[in-house]
Write an enzyme that holds these catalytic residues in place. Structure first.
Site, mmCIF file in Angstrom:
data_model
loop_
_atom_site.group_PDB
_atom_site.id
_atom_site.type_symbol
_atom_site.label_atom_id
_atom_site.label_comp_id
_atom_site.label_asym_id
_atom_site.label_seq_id
_atom_site.Cartn_x
_atom_site.Cartn_y
_atom_site.Cartn_z
ATOM 1 N N ASN A 130 0.801 -1.230 0.000
ATOM 2 C CA ASN A 130 0.000 0.000 0.000
ATOM 3 C C ASN A 130 0.832 1.278 0.000
ATOM 4 O O ASN A 130 0.392 2.302 -0.513
ATOM 5 C CB ASN A 130 -1.011 0.001 1.160
ATOM 6 C CG ASN A 130 -0.373 -0.141 2.509
ATOM 7 O OD1 ASN A 130 0.658 -0.797 2.667
ATOM 8 N ND2 ASN A 130 -0.972 0.451 3.519
ATOM 9 N N LYS A 153 12.208 -8.473 1.357
ATOM 10 C CA LYS A 153 11.168 -9.153 0.590
ATOM 11 C C LYS A 153 9.991 -8.201 0.445
ATOM 12 O O LYS A 153 9.308 -7.897 1.408
ATOM 13 C CB LYS A 153 10.700 -10.431 1.290
ATOM 14 C CG LYS A 153 9.595 -11.170 0.521
ATOM 15 C CD LYS A 153 8.584 -11.808 1.439
ATOM 16 C CE LYS A 153 7.394 -12.372 0.696
ATOM 17 N NZ LYS A 153 6.682 -11.416 -0.191
ATOM 18 N N HIS A 154 9.762 -7.735 -0.774
ATOM 19 C CA HIS A 154 8.666 -6.810 -0.999
ATOM 20 C C HIS A 154 7.383 -7.579 -1.315
ATOM 21 O O HIS A 154 7.379 -8.799 -1.465
ATOM 22 C CB HIS A 154 9.009 -5.828 -2.129
ATOM 23 C CG HIS A 154 8.465 -4.453 -1.904
ATOM 24 N ND1 HIS A 154 7.162 -4.218 -1.510
ATOM 25 C CD2 HIS A 154 9.045 -3.225 -2.001
ATOM 26 C CE1 HIS A 154 6.966 -2.924 -1.381
ATOM 27 N NE2 HIS A 154 8.090 -2.288 -1.664
ATOM 28 N N GLY A 205 2.114 -5.247 7.503
ATOM 29 C CA GLY A 205 1.151 -6.014 6.733
ATOM 30 C C GLY A 205 -0.109 -6.286 7.528
ATOM 31 O O GLY A 205 -0.432 -5.583 8.486
ATOM 32 N N SER A 206 -0.783 -7.338 7.144
ATOM 33 C CA SER A 206 -2.056 -7.680 7.770
ATOM 34 C C SER A 206 -1.843 -8.307 9.137
ATOM 35 O O SER A 206 -0.749 -8.761 9.486
ATOM 36 C CB SER A 206 -2.828 -8.660 6.886
ATOM 37 O OG SER A 206 -2.170 -9.920 6.869
ATOM 38 N N GLU A 227 4.079 -3.837 12.258
ATOM 39 C CA GLU A 227 3.080 -2.773 12.095
ATOM 40 C C GLU A 227 1.950 -3.390 11.296
ATOM 41 O O GLU A 227 2.107 -3.696 10.120
ATOM 42 C CB GLU A 227 3.684 -1.565 11.381
ATOM 43 C CG GLU A 227 2.814 -0.312 11.499
ATOM 44 C CD GLU A 227 1.828 -0.160 10.359
ATOM 45 O OE1 GLU A 227 0.661 -0.572 10.559
ATOM 46 O OE2 GLU A 227 2.211 0.354 9.310
ATOM 47 N N CYS A 261 -3.165 1.920 6.888
ATOM 48 C CA CYS A 261 -3.386 1.290 8.189
ATOM 49 C C CYS A 261 -3.836 2.301 9.231
ATOM 50 O O CYS A 261 -4.677 1.993 10.077
ATOM 51 C CB CYS A 261 -2.108 0.599 8.663
ATOM 52 S SG CYS A 261 -1.589 -0.788 7.639
#
Length: 453
Positions: A130, A153-154, A205-206, A227, A261
Protein backbone atom coordinates in the site's frame (compact mmCIF):
# COMPACT_ATOMS: atom_id res chain seq x y z
CA UNK A 1 4.97 -15.42 -8.64
CA UNK A 2 5.53 -11.66 -8.53
CA UNK A 3 3.48 -9.78 -11.08
CA UNK A 4 2.45 -6.30 -12.15
CA UNK A 5 -1.23 -5.92 -13.00
CA UNK A 6 -2.51 -2.41 -13.70
CA UNK A 7 -5.47 -2.08 -11.29
CA UNK A 8 -7.00 0.67 -13.42
CA UNK A 9 -7.40 -1.62 -16.43
CA UNK A 10 -6.88 -5.16 -15.16
CA UNK A 11 -4.06 -5.60 -17.71
CA UNK A 12 -1.25 -7.98 -16.78
CA UNK A 13 1.95 -6.04 -17.47
CA UNK A 14 4.73 -8.27 -16.21
CA UNK A 15 5.47 -11.51 -14.39
CA UNK A 16 8.58 -12.11 -12.29
CA UNK A 17 9.37 -15.62 -11.04
CA UNK A 18 9.85 -16.28 -7.35
CA UNK A 19 13.37 -16.80 -6.14
CA UNK A 20 14.41 -20.42 -5.82
CA UNK A 21 15.44 -21.77 -2.43
CA UNK A 22 19.03 -21.67 -3.67
CA UNK A 23 18.70 -18.01 -4.61
CA UNK A 24 17.20 -17.19 -1.21
CA UNK A 25 20.08 -19.01 0.47
CA UNK A 26 22.58 -17.06 -1.61
CA UNK A 27 20.89 -13.79 -0.64
CA UNK A 28 21.13 -14.67 3.05
CA UNK A 29 24.79 -15.49 2.59
CA UNK A 30 25.37 -12.13 0.94
CA UNK A 31 23.91 -10.00 3.75
CA UNK A 32 25.70 -12.16 6.31
CA UNK A 33 28.99 -11.74 4.45
CA UNK A 34 28.43 -8.00 4.02
CA UNK A 35 27.63 -7.32 7.66
CA UNK A 36 31.16 -7.26 9.05
CA UNK A 37 32.37 -4.72 6.50
CA UNK A 38 29.26 -2.54 6.69
CA UNK A 39 29.20 -2.29 10.48
CA UNK A 40 32.93 -1.52 10.44
CA UNK A 41 32.37 1.58 8.32
CA UNK A 42 32.38 4.74 10.47
CA UNK A 43 28.90 5.95 11.37
CA UNK A 44 29.59 9.20 9.54
CA UNK A 45 30.23 7.29 6.30
CA UNK A 46 27.08 5.24 6.60
CA UNK A 47 25.09 8.39 7.36
CA UNK A 48 26.57 10.17 4.33
CA UNK A 49 25.43 7.32 2.08
CA UNK A 50 21.93 7.51 3.53
CA UNK A 51 21.91 11.27 2.91
CA UNK A 52 22.92 10.64 -0.69
CA UNK A 53 20.03 8.19 -0.98
CA UNK A 54 17.70 10.98 0.12
CA UNK A 55 18.96 13.13 -2.75
CA UNK A 56 18.46 10.33 -5.28
CA UNK A 57 14.96 9.55 -4.06
CA UNK A 58 14.10 13.22 -4.58
CA UNK A 59 15.59 13.22 -8.08
CA UNK A 60 13.64 10.09 -9.05
CA UNK A 61 10.32 11.02 -7.46
CA UNK A 62 8.43 11.08 -10.76
CA UNK A 63 9.80 7.69 -11.81
CA UNK A 64 8.97 6.08 -8.48
CA UNK A 65 5.49 7.62 -8.36
CA UNK A 66 4.71 6.30 -11.85
CA UNK A 67 5.79 2.81 -10.81
CA UNK A 68 3.50 2.89 -7.77
CA UNK A 69 0.60 4.11 -9.91
CA UNK A 70 1.05 1.20 -12.30
CA UNK A 71 1.58 -1.46 -9.62
CA UNK A 72 -1.06 -0.62 -7.04
CA UNK A 73 -3.12 2.23 -8.45
CA UNK A 74 -1.87 5.05 -6.26
CA UNK A 75 -2.83 8.53 -7.46
CA UNK A 76 0.22 10.05 -9.14
CA UNK A 77 0.24 13.09 -6.84
CA UNK A 78 -0.02 10.86 -3.77
CA UNK A 79 2.90 8.86 -5.11
CA UNK A 80 5.02 11.98 -5.38
CA UNK A 81 3.96 12.90 -1.86
CA UNK A 82 4.96 9.45 -0.61
CA UNK A 83 8.44 9.84 -2.08
CA UNK A 84 8.67 13.22 -0.36
CA UNK A 85 8.17 11.49 3.00
CA UNK A 86 10.81 8.92 2.03
CA UNK A 87 13.26 11.75 1.35
CA UNK A 88 12.50 13.23 4.79
CA UNK A 89 13.11 9.85 6.48
CA UNK A 90 16.46 9.22 4.80
CA UNK A 91 17.51 12.81 5.44
CA UNK A 92 16.50 12.63 9.12
CA UNK A 93 18.54 9.50 9.81
CA UNK A 94 21.42 10.68 7.64
CA UNK A 95 21.62 13.93 9.59
CA UNK A 96 20.69 12.74 13.07
CA UNK A 97 22.14 9.21 12.95
CA UNK A 98 25.60 9.98 14.37
CA UNK A 99 24.02 11.88 17.26
CA UNK A 100 21.46 9.13 17.95
CA UNK A 101 24.21 6.50 17.99
CA UNK A 102 26.63 8.37 20.24
CA UNK A 103 27.71 6.64 23.45
CA UNK A 104 25.79 7.68 26.56
CA UNK A 105 27.40 7.91 29.99
CA UNK A 106 25.51 5.90 32.60
CA UNK A 107 25.06 7.03 36.16
CA UNK A 108 25.82 4.09 38.44
CA UNK A 109 26.34 3.90 42.20
CA UNK A 110 30.06 3.23 42.03
CA UNK A 111 32.49 3.95 39.24
CA UNK A 112 31.64 4.72 35.64
CA UNK A 113 29.89 3.09 32.71
CA UNK A 114 28.93 3.97 29.16
CA UNK A 115 26.06 2.71 27.01
CA UNK A 116 27.17 1.86 23.49
CA UNK A 117 24.75 1.50 20.59
CA UNK A 118 25.64 -1.20 18.11
CA UNK A 119 23.97 -3.17 15.30
CA UNK A 120 22.89 -6.78 15.76
CA UNK A 121 23.34 -8.23 12.27
CA UNK A 122 21.45 -9.08 9.08
CA UNK A 123 17.71 -8.34 9.18
CA UNK A 124 14.74 -9.45 7.11
CA UNK A 125 12.17 -6.89 5.97
CA UNK A 126 8.73 -8.09 4.79
CA UNK A 127 7.00 -5.17 3.16
CA UNK A 128 3.41 -4.44 1.96
CA UNK A 129 2.02 -2.98 -1.24
CA UNK A 130 0.00 0.00 0.00
CA UNK A 131 3.00 2.33 0.47
CA UNK A 132 5.70 0.62 -1.60
CA UNK A 133 8.47 3.16 -0.92
CA UNK A 134 7.57 4.74 2.41
CA UNK A 135 7.26 1.57 4.42
CA UNK A 136 10.59 0.30 3.12
CA UNK A 137 12.18 3.61 4.12
CA UNK A 138 10.90 3.38 7.70
CA UNK A 139 12.75 0.12 8.17
CA UNK A 140 15.79 0.56 5.96
CA UNK A 141 17.06 4.09 6.63
CA UNK A 142 17.66 3.78 10.40
CA UNK A 143 19.09 0.28 10.15
CA UNK A 144 21.57 1.16 7.43
CA UNK A 145 22.84 4.05 9.54
CA UNK A 146 23.01 1.77 12.57
CA UNK A 147 25.10 -0.77 10.64
CA UNK A 148 22.69 -3.66 10.14
CA UNK A 149 22.42 -5.25 6.71
CA UNK A 150 19.06 -5.80 5.02
CA UNK A 151 17.40 -8.65 3.15
CA UNK A 152 14.23 -7.17 1.66
CA UNK A 153 11.17 -9.15 0.59
CA UNK A 154 8.67 -6.81 -1.00
CA UNK A 155 4.99 -7.42 -1.75
CA UNK A 156 4.29 -9.72 -4.68
CA UNK A 157 2.57 -6.97 -6.69
CA UNK A 158 5.47 -4.51 -6.31
CA UNK A 159 8.51 -6.00 -8.08
CA UNK A 160 9.28 -2.80 -9.98
CA UNK A 161 9.20 -0.71 -6.81
CA UNK A 162 11.48 -3.25 -5.14
CA UNK A 163 14.06 -3.03 -7.92
CA UNK A 164 13.84 0.76 -8.18
CA UNK A 165 14.50 1.15 -4.45
CA UNK A 166 17.46 -1.21 -4.68
CA UNK A 167 18.88 0.86 -7.58
CA UNK A 168 18.59 4.07 -5.58
CA UNK A 169 20.44 2.56 -2.63
CA UNK A 170 23.11 1.03 -4.83
CA UNK A 171 23.66 4.30 -6.69
CA UNK A 172 23.88 6.12 -3.35
CA UNK A 173 26.79 3.90 -2.34
CA UNK A 174 25.18 1.14 -0.28
CA UNK A 175 27.37 -1.94 -0.93
CA UNK A 176 25.79 -4.82 -2.88
CA UNK A 177 25.95 -7.09 0.17
CA UNK A 178 24.53 -4.55 2.63
CA UNK A 179 21.08 -4.36 1.00
CA UNK A 180 19.73 -7.25 -1.07
CA UNK A 181 16.30 -7.46 -2.68
CA UNK A 182 14.97 -11.01 -2.97
CA UNK A 183 11.77 -12.12 -4.70
CA UNK A 184 11.03 -14.68 -2.02
CA UNK A 185 7.60 -16.20 -1.57
CA UNK A 186 5.67 -16.15 1.68
CA UNK A 187 6.34 -19.87 1.89
CA UNK A 188 10.07 -19.18 2.14
CA UNK A 189 9.85 -16.63 4.98
CA UNK A 190 9.82 -19.22 7.82
CA UNK A 191 13.01 -20.75 6.45
CA UNK A 192 14.70 -17.36 6.29
CA UNK A 193 13.79 -16.68 9.92
CA UNK A 194 15.04 -20.11 10.94
CA UNK A 195 18.47 -19.33 9.51
CA UNK A 196 20.82 -18.42 12.38
CA UNK A 197 22.46 -15.71 10.30
CA UNK A 198 19.29 -13.60 10.28
CA UNK A 199 18.93 -11.69 13.56
CA UNK A 200 15.52 -10.04 13.29
CA UNK A 201 12.52 -9.24 11.15
CA UNK A 202 10.35 -6.19 10.50
CA UNK A 203 6.95 -6.74 8.92
CA UNK A 204 4.29 -4.26 7.85
CA UNK A 205 1.15 -6.01 6.73
CA UNK A 206 -2.06 -7.68 7.77
CA UNK A 207 -2.89 -8.98 11.21
CA UNK A 208 -2.70 -12.59 9.97
CA UNK A 209 0.69 -12.02 8.34
CA UNK A 210 1.92 -10.53 11.61
CA UNK A 211 0.71 -13.52 13.60
CA UNK A 212 2.52 -15.90 11.26
CA UNK A 213 5.80 -13.99 11.22
CA UNK A 214 5.73 -13.36 14.97
CA UNK A 215 5.27 -17.09 15.57
CA UNK A 216 8.23 -17.93 13.36
CA UNK A 217 10.34 -15.20 14.96
CA UNK A 218 9.48 -16.40 18.45
CA UNK A 219 10.18 -20.00 17.56
CA UNK A 220 13.66 -18.95 16.46
CA UNK A 221 14.27 -16.34 19.19
CA UNK A 222 14.46 -13.47 16.71
CA UNK A 223 13.53 -9.87 17.48
CA UNK A 224 10.50 -8.68 15.52
CA UNK A 225 8.83 -5.34 14.82
CA UNK A 226 5.27 -5.54 13.52
CA UNK A 227 3.08 -2.77 12.09
CA UNK A 228 -0.26 -4.38 11.37
CA UNK A 229 -3.85 -3.35 10.81
CA UNK A 230 -5.80 -0.52 12.31
CA UNK A 231 -9.35 0.67 12.79
CA UNK A 232 -8.41 4.14 13.94
CA UNK A 233 -11.02 6.38 15.54
CA UNK A 234 -11.41 10.06 14.78
CA UNK A 235 -13.33 11.85 17.53
CA UNK A 236 -14.96 15.18 16.79
CA UNK A 237 -15.55 16.92 20.12
CA UNK A 238 -16.79 20.18 18.64
CA UNK A 239 -16.02 22.45 15.70
CA UNK A 240 -16.38 26.08 14.68
CA UNK A 241 -16.22 25.14 10.98
CA UNK A 242 -18.19 22.00 10.20
CA UNK A 243 -17.53 22.11 6.45
CA UNK A 244 -13.77 22.23 7.03
CA UNK A 245 -13.94 19.37 9.53
CA UNK A 246 -15.95 17.31 7.04
CA UNK A 247 -13.44 18.05 4.28
CA UNK A 248 -10.42 17.13 6.42
CA UNK A 249 -12.09 13.96 7.65
CA UNK A 250 -13.12 12.83 4.17
CA UNK A 251 -9.65 13.53 2.80
CA UNK A 252 -8.07 11.52 5.61
CA UNK A 253 -10.33 8.52 5.11
CA UNK A 254 -10.10 8.43 1.32
CA UNK A 255 -6.35 8.99 1.12
CA UNK A 256 -4.65 6.17 -0.78
CA UNK A 257 -8.16 4.96 -1.68
CA UNK A 258 -8.70 4.10 1.98
CA UNK A 259 -5.78 1.67 1.98
CA UNK A 260 -3.85 3.13 4.91
CA UNK A 261 -3.39 1.29 8.19
CA UNK A 262 -3.56 4.49 10.23
CA UNK A 263 -6.34 6.24 8.33
CA UNK A 264 -9.33 7.26 10.49
CA UNK A 265 -11.80 4.49 9.70
CA UNK A 266 -14.32 5.15 12.50
CA UNK A 267 -15.59 8.73 12.81
CA UNK A 268 -17.23 9.53 16.14
CA UNK A 269 -19.39 12.65 16.21
CA UNK A 270 -21.36 14.26 19.08
CA UNK A 271 -25.12 13.84 18.91
CA UNK A 272 -25.69 17.56 18.40
CA UNK A 273 -23.62 17.56 15.21
CA UNK A 274 -24.30 14.01 14.02
CA UNK A 275 -27.15 14.43 11.54
CA UNK A 276 -25.69 17.46 9.85
CA UNK A 277 -22.21 15.96 9.81
CA UNK A 278 -23.44 12.73 8.17
CA UNK A 279 -25.41 14.65 5.54
CA UNK A 280 -22.47 16.87 4.62
CA UNK A 281 -19.95 14.03 4.80
CA UNK A 282 -22.02 11.80 2.50
CA UNK A 283 -22.49 14.72 0.08
CA UNK A 284 -18.75 15.44 0.06
CA UNK A 285 -17.87 11.80 -0.53
CA UNK A 286 -20.42 11.40 -3.33
CA UNK A 287 -19.64 14.60 -5.20
CA UNK A 288 -15.88 14.91 -4.80
CA UNK A 289 -14.61 11.34 -5.09
CA UNK A 290 -15.11 10.44 -8.73
CA UNK A 291 -13.32 7.43 -10.27
CA UNK A 292 -10.64 8.09 -12.83
CA UNK A 293 -7.21 7.24 -14.14
CA UNK A 294 -4.74 7.33 -11.22
CA UNK A 295 -2.06 8.67 -13.58
CA UNK A 296 -4.20 11.78 -14.15
CA UNK A 297 -3.49 14.40 -11.46
CA UNK A 298 -7.15 15.46 -11.59
CA UNK A 299 -8.41 12.05 -10.45
CA UNK A 300 -9.86 11.95 -6.95
CA UNK A 301 -10.84 8.27 -6.64
CA UNK A 302 -8.30 5.75 -7.97
CA UNK A 303 -8.79 1.98 -8.10
CA UNK A 304 -7.95 -0.25 -5.20
CA UNK A 305 -4.75 -2.23 -5.51
CA UNK A 306 -6.38 -5.26 -7.12
CA UNK A 307 -9.69 -6.68 -8.24
CA UNK A 308 -9.55 -9.11 -5.32
CA UNK A 309 -9.13 -6.22 -2.87
CA UNK A 310 -12.07 -4.33 -4.36
CA UNK A 311 -14.27 -7.41 -4.28
CA UNK A 312 -13.37 -8.08 -0.65
CA UNK A 313 -14.23 -4.56 0.49
CA UNK A 314 -17.49 -4.60 -1.48
CA UNK A 315 -18.38 -7.88 0.23
CA UNK A 316 -17.69 -6.38 3.65
CA UNK A 317 -20.02 -3.48 2.83
CA UNK A 318 -22.79 -5.81 1.65
CA UNK A 319 -22.44 -7.89 4.79
CA UNK A 320 -22.61 -4.83 7.03
CA UNK A 321 -25.82 -3.72 5.32
CA UNK A 322 -27.32 -7.18 5.64
CA UNK A 323 -26.54 -7.05 9.38
CA UNK A 324 -28.36 -3.74 9.88
CA UNK A 325 -25.94 -0.96 8.87
CA UNK A 326 -27.35 1.95 6.88
CA UNK A 327 -25.74 2.86 3.55
CA UNK A 328 -25.47 6.67 3.29
CA UNK A 329 -23.29 6.89 0.17
CA UNK A 330 -21.65 4.65 -2.41
CA UNK A 331 -21.24 1.00 -1.56
CA UNK A 332 -20.99 -0.53 -5.02
CA UNK A 333 -18.30 -1.86 -7.30
CA UNK A 334 -17.99 0.34 -10.36
CA UNK A 335 -18.56 -1.55 -13.64
CA UNK A 336 -15.57 -2.01 -15.90
CA UNK A 337 -12.23 -3.76 -15.96
CA UNK A 338 -10.57 -1.84 -13.12
CA UNK A 339 -10.60 -2.40 -9.35
CA UNK A 340 -12.90 0.54 -8.60
CA UNK A 341 -15.29 0.88 -5.67
CA UNK A 342 -17.51 3.84 -4.89
CA UNK A 343 -16.51 5.96 -1.92
CA UNK A 344 -18.80 4.70 0.82
CA UNK A 345 -20.34 5.90 4.08
CA UNK A 346 -22.03 3.57 6.58
CA UNK A 347 -23.90 4.43 9.76
CA UNK A 348 -25.77 2.38 12.38
CA UNK A 349 -22.90 -0.08 12.67
CA UNK A 350 -23.36 -1.91 15.98
CA UNK A 351 -21.24 -4.38 17.95
CA UNK A 352 -23.39 -7.13 16.42
CA UNK A 353 -22.09 -6.13 12.97
CA UNK A 354 -18.87 -7.71 11.70
CA UNK A 355 -17.77 -4.34 10.32
CA UNK A 356 -17.71 -2.95 13.87
CA UNK A 357 -14.75 -5.19 14.72
CA UNK A 358 -12.98 -5.52 11.36
CA UNK A 359 -10.58 -3.32 9.47
CA UNK A 360 -12.12 -2.26 6.15
CA UNK A 361 -9.15 -1.57 3.89
CA UNK A 362 -10.75 0.60 1.26
CA UNK A 363 -12.71 3.84 0.69
CA UNK A 364 -15.32 3.14 3.37
CA UNK A 365 -16.05 5.35 6.40
CA UNK A 366 -18.11 4.33 9.42
CA UNK A 367 -19.77 7.21 11.30
CA UNK A 368 -20.92 6.82 14.92
CA UNK A 369 -23.04 9.01 17.19
CA UNK A 370 -21.77 9.75 20.72
CA UNK A 371 -24.11 11.20 23.32
CA UNK A 372 -21.28 12.17 25.67
CA UNK A 373 -17.52 12.53 25.77
CA UNK A 374 -17.34 9.37 27.84
CA UNK A 375 -19.27 7.42 25.23
CA UNK A 376 -16.99 8.78 22.48
CA UNK A 377 -13.93 7.52 24.34
CA UNK A 378 -15.57 4.14 24.99
CA UNK A 379 -16.45 3.77 21.30
CA UNK A 380 -12.93 4.73 20.27
CA UNK A 381 -11.38 2.11 22.55
CA UNK A 382 -13.85 -0.66 21.71
CA UNK A 383 -11.69 -2.30 19.07
CA UNK A 384 -9.09 -5.07 18.95
CA UNK A 385 -6.75 -2.64 17.19
CA UNK A 386 -4.72 0.22 18.62
CA UNK A 387 -2.66 1.91 15.96
CA UNK A 388 -3.53 5.62 15.86
CA UNK A 389 -6.33 8.02 16.73
CA UNK A 390 -7.32 11.62 16.06
CA UNK A 391 -9.15 14.15 18.19
CA UNK A 392 -10.70 17.28 16.70
CA UNK A 393 -11.97 20.21 18.68
CA UNK A 394 -11.52 23.83 19.71
CA UNK A 395 -10.25 23.34 23.27
CA UNK A 396 -6.68 22.05 23.32
CA UNK A 397 -6.72 21.12 27.00
CA UNK A 398 -9.84 19.03 26.48
CA UNK A 399 -8.39 17.34 23.41
CA UNK A 400 -5.23 16.40 25.29
CA UNK A 401 -7.31 15.02 28.14
CA UNK A 402 -9.24 12.81 25.72
CA UNK A 403 -6.06 11.79 23.87
CA UNK A 404 -4.50 10.51 27.09
CA UNK A 405 -7.42 8.12 27.56
CA UNK A 406 -7.31 6.57 24.10
CA UNK A 407 -5.88 3.07 23.68
CA UNK A 408 -3.64 3.85 20.73
CA UNK A 409 0.02 3.90 19.86
CA UNK A 410 -0.19 7.53 18.72
CA UNK A 411 -2.75 10.33 18.79
CA UNK A 412 -3.04 13.43 16.61
CA UNK A 413 -4.89 16.62 17.52
CA UNK A 414 -6.77 18.45 14.77
CA UNK A 415 -4.80 16.36 12.32
CA UNK A 416 -5.72 13.14 10.60
CA UNK A 417 -2.77 10.92 11.35
CA UNK A 418 -0.03 10.67 8.77
CA UNK A 419 3.68 10.20 9.24
CA UNK A 420 6.64 12.38 10.16
CA UNK A 421 10.27 11.30 9.99
CA UNK A 422 11.09 12.47 13.52
CA UNK A 423 7.88 11.25 15.20
CA UNK A 424 7.70 7.62 16.46
CA UNK A 425 5.14 5.46 14.66
CA UNK A 426 3.55 2.23 15.89
CA UNK A 427 0.64 0.63 17.67
CA UNK A 428 -0.57 -1.51 20.54
CA UNK A 429 -3.00 -4.42 20.92
CA UNK A 430 -3.44 -6.23 17.58
CA UNK A 431 -1.95 -3.34 15.64
CA UNK A 432 1.60 -4.41 16.28
CA UNK A 433 4.78 -4.45 18.31
CA UNK A 434 7.57 -1.88 18.37
CA UNK A 435 8.13 1.60 17.01
CA UNK A 436 9.52 3.01 13.79
CA UNK A 437 10.72 6.51 12.87
CA UNK A 438 12.07 9.20 15.17
CA UNK A 439 14.70 8.44 17.80
CA UNK A 440 12.91 5.21 18.79
CA UNK A 441 13.01 3.78 15.28
CA UNK A 442 16.76 3.31 15.26
CA UNK A 443 16.70 1.44 18.60
CA UNK A 444 14.54 -1.59 17.73
CA UNK A 445 17.36 -3.66 16.21
CA UNK A 446 20.12 -2.17 18.34
CA UNK A 447 22.43 -3.82 20.84
CA UNK A 448 22.40 -1.33 23.72
CA UNK A 449 25.59 -2.58 25.32
CA UNK A 450 26.82 -1.10 28.61
CA UNK A 451 30.56 -1.06 29.18
CA UNK A 452 31.61 -0.87 32.83
CA UNK A 453 34.66 1.38 33.03
Amino acid sequence: MYSVTDPATGELVEKVPNATDEEVGAAIARVHRGYAAWRARPVAERAAIVLRAAELFAERADELAAIMTLEMGKRINEGRGEVGVVVDIFRYYGERGPELLADEPLSIRAGEAVLTKEPIGPLLGVMPWNFPCYQVARFVAPNLVLGNTILLKHASICPRSALAIERVLRDAGVPPDAYVNVFASSRQVPGILADPRIQGVSLTGSEQAGISVAADAGRNLKKCVLELGGSDPLIVLDTDDLDETVKITATARMRNCGQSCNAPKRIIVPAGLYDEFVDRFAKRVTEYYVPGDPADPATTLPPLASTAAADEVAAQVRKAISEGATLRAGGHRIPGPGAYLEATVLTDVTPETAAYHEEIFGPVALVFRAETEEQAIALANDTPFGLGASVFGTDRERMVRVARRLDAGMVYLNKSGGSEADLPFGGIKRSGIGRELGPLGIEEFMNKKPIRL
